[in-house]
Design a protein around this motif. Structure first.
Motif, short mmCIF file in Angstrom:
data_model
loop_
_atom_site.label_atom_id
_atom_site.label_comp_id
_atom_site.label_asym_id
_atom_site.label_seq_id
_atom_site.Cartn_x
_atom_site.Cartn_y
_atom_site.Cartn_z
N UNK A 105 -7.13 -3.12 -3.44
CA UNK A 105 -6.80 -2.34 -2.25
C UNK A 105 -6.32 -0.94 -2.64
N UNK A 106 -5.47 -0.86 -3.66
CA UNK A 106 -4.97 0.46 -4.07
C UNK A 106 -6.09 1.30 -4.69
N UNK A 107 -6.99 0.66 -5.44
CA UNK A 107 -8.09 1.40 -6.06
C UNK A 107 -9.09 1.93 -5.05
N UNK A 108 -9.50 1.10 -4.11
CA UNK A 108 -10.49 1.52 -3.12
C UNK A 108 -9.88 2.56 -2.17
N UNK A 109 -8.58 2.43 -1.91
CA UNK A 109 -7.89 3.41 -1.06
C UNK A 109 -7.82 4.76 -1.75
N UNK A 110 -7.59 4.75 -3.08
CA UNK A 110 -7.54 6.02 -3.82
C UNK A 110 -8.89 6.73 -3.74
N UNK A 111 -9.98 5.99 -3.89
CA UNK A 111 -11.31 6.60 -3.79
C UNK A 111 -11.49 7.24 -2.41
N UNK A 112 -11.10 6.51 -1.37
CA UNK A 112 -11.23 7.01 0.00
C UNK A 112 -10.41 8.28 0.19
N UNK A 113 -9.18 8.29 -0.31
CA UNK A 113 -8.31 9.46 -0.15
C UNK A 113 -8.77 10.63 -1.01
N UNK A 114 -9.44 10.36 -2.11
CA UNK A 114 -10.03 11.45 -2.89
C UNK A 114 -11.07 12.17 -2.03
N UNK B 46 -1.04 11.33 -4.71
CA UNK B 46 0.21 11.49 -3.96
C UNK B 46 0.18 10.67 -2.67
N UNK B 47 -0.95 10.64 -1.99
CA UNK B 47 -1.07 9.86 -0.75
C UNK B 47 -0.83 8.38 -1.00
N UNK B 48 -1.41 7.86 -2.07
CA UNK B 48 -1.23 6.43 -2.40
C UNK B 48 0.21 6.14 -2.80
N UNK B 49 0.82 7.02 -3.58
CA UNK B 49 2.21 6.80 -3.98
C UNK B 49 3.15 6.86 -2.78
N UNK B 50 2.90 7.78 -1.86
CA UNK B 50 3.72 7.85 -0.65
C UNK B 50 3.60 6.58 0.17
N UNK B 51 2.38 6.02 0.24
CA UNK B 51 2.19 4.76 0.97
C UNK B 51 2.97 3.63 0.32
N UNK B 52 2.97 3.59 -1.01
CA UNK B 52 3.73 2.56 -1.72
C UNK B 52 5.23 2.73 -1.46
N UNK B 53 5.71 3.97 -1.46
CA UNK B 53 7.13 4.23 -1.21
C UNK B 53 7.54 3.80 0.20
N UNK B 54 6.61 3.87 1.13
CA UNK B 54 6.91 3.49 2.52
C UNK B 54 7.01 1.98 2.69
N UNK B 55 6.31 1.23 1.83
CA UNK B 55 6.20 -0.21 2.05
C UNK B 55 6.99 -1.06 1.05
N UNK B 56 7.39 -0.48 -0.08
CA UNK B 56 8.05 -1.29 -1.11
C UNK B 56 9.27 -0.56 -1.66
N UNK C 13 12.52 -1.07 -5.05
CA UNK C 13 13.04 -1.84 -6.16
C UNK C 13 11.98 -2.35 -7.11
N UNK C 14 12.18 -3.58 -7.58
CA UNK C 14 11.26 -4.18 -8.54
C UNK C 14 9.85 -4.31 -7.97
N UNK C 15 9.77 -4.57 -6.66
CA UNK C 15 8.46 -4.72 -6.03
C UNK C 15 7.70 -3.39 -6.05
N UNK C 16 8.42 -2.30 -5.81
CA UNK C 16 7.80 -0.98 -5.87
C UNK C 16 7.30 -0.69 -7.28
N UNK C 17 8.11 -1.02 -8.28
CA UNK C 17 7.70 -0.79 -9.67
C UNK C 17 6.44 -1.57 -10.01
N UNK C 18 6.39 -2.83 -9.57
CA UNK C 18 5.22 -3.67 -9.85
C UNK C 18 3.98 -3.15 -9.14
N UNK C 19 4.13 -2.75 -7.89
CA UNK C 19 2.99 -2.24 -7.13
C UNK C 19 2.49 -0.91 -7.70
N UNK C 20 3.41 -0.09 -8.16
CA UNK C 20 3.02 1.19 -8.77
C UNK C 20 2.26 0.95 -10.06
#
Length: 247
Positions: free
Chosen positions: A119-128, A187-197, A199-206
């Motif tokens: 999901x993060x990979x395909x989203x990055x392509x879309x946002x590119x 940056x768009x993908x990282x901001x999305x991660x920051x909005x949803x996760x 702590x440790x979950x954010x680190x793992x998702x990143x």
């Protein structure tokens, strides 16, 4: 996952992203964003413009179904490689001064972890591709004779589609806009991660996102050797250089 399941997941993810953008950014601009799918049998993404630069934007982003399937299969293969631990001794030597994760898993369920990477990979392509559109890279390139017409193509198979004969100022401008789209997507993908996760979950998702992004850019690199160049050539910077910059 079967190919059809991968495609269904990708379609669902990008449909939701498109709806969010239409209800927000594009609604404010009085424009519309459309997401489309292509039957091209290789890794392919394309940003197309159906409006003039001073008009409400009519934009579309196209990915091939094969892009989704290849990305997921790359994630599967890489995950299996990491899980074998075959190179752990080498990693311990390379990263001897750092703490590093011994697994890519962010969930106890392996398939769920791979889905999250996908999901993060395909989203990055879309946002590119979205970065190309909202920053008007087609218009900018036309000012420097990049000859892109109404679309910008990113693919890992057909050189004729990406007009690799560019050189000089036109090539430099094309490279700059590619890097700008990479930056926007990251940056768009990282901001999305920051909005949803957090702590440790954010680190793992990143960490998961970072691995997926590396796989996307390695797919564009293919089996080509890395050749250091002093001046821009073609439409795109070398994928490994793009990877270094996005990291």
């Amino acid at each position: 996952m079967e190919d059809s399941e991968i495609i269904d997941l990708a379609t669902d993810v990008l449909s939701k992203v498109t709806s969010l953008l239409n209800n927000g950014l594009y609604s404010e601009l009085g424009g519309e964003l459309t997401s489309l799918w292509s039957m091209k049998n290789y890794f392919y993404a394309c940003a197309s413009v159906g409006s003039k630069v001073d008009e409400p934007p009519k934009h579309s982003i196209t990915l091939s179904y094969e892009t989704a399937v290849l990305l997921y299969r790359d994630i599967e293969a890489y995950s299996q490689y990491i899980e074998t631990g075959i190179d752990n001794a080498l990693f311990d030597q390379i990263f001897k001064d750092f703490e590093y994760p011994k697994t890519l898993l962010i969930h106890s369920d392996k398939e769920l972890s791979r889905k999250q990477m996908f999901i993060s990979g395909i989203t990055w392509i879309f946002y590119h591709e979205l970065g190309h559109l909202i920053q008007e890279h087609g218009h900018i390139r036309s000012l420097y004779n990049c000859n892109v017409g109404n679309k910008i193509v990113d693919c890992a198979a057909n050189d004729s589609e990406t007009n690799t004969k560019l050189s000089g100022k036109a090539s430099a401008v094309s490279h700059v806009t590619e890097m700008a789209a990479d930056y926007y997507a990251t940056v768009s993908c990282l901001l999305a991660l920051l909005m949803h996760f957090e702590g440790d979950e954010l680190e793992a998702e990143t960490r998961s996102f970072t691995s997926a992004l590396a796989l996307v850019l390695y797919r564009f690199h293919g089996i080509n050797p890395y050749e250091r160049t002093e001046t821009p050539k073609g439409t795109h910077p070398q994928p490994l250089f793009r990877l270094e910059q996005t990291m």
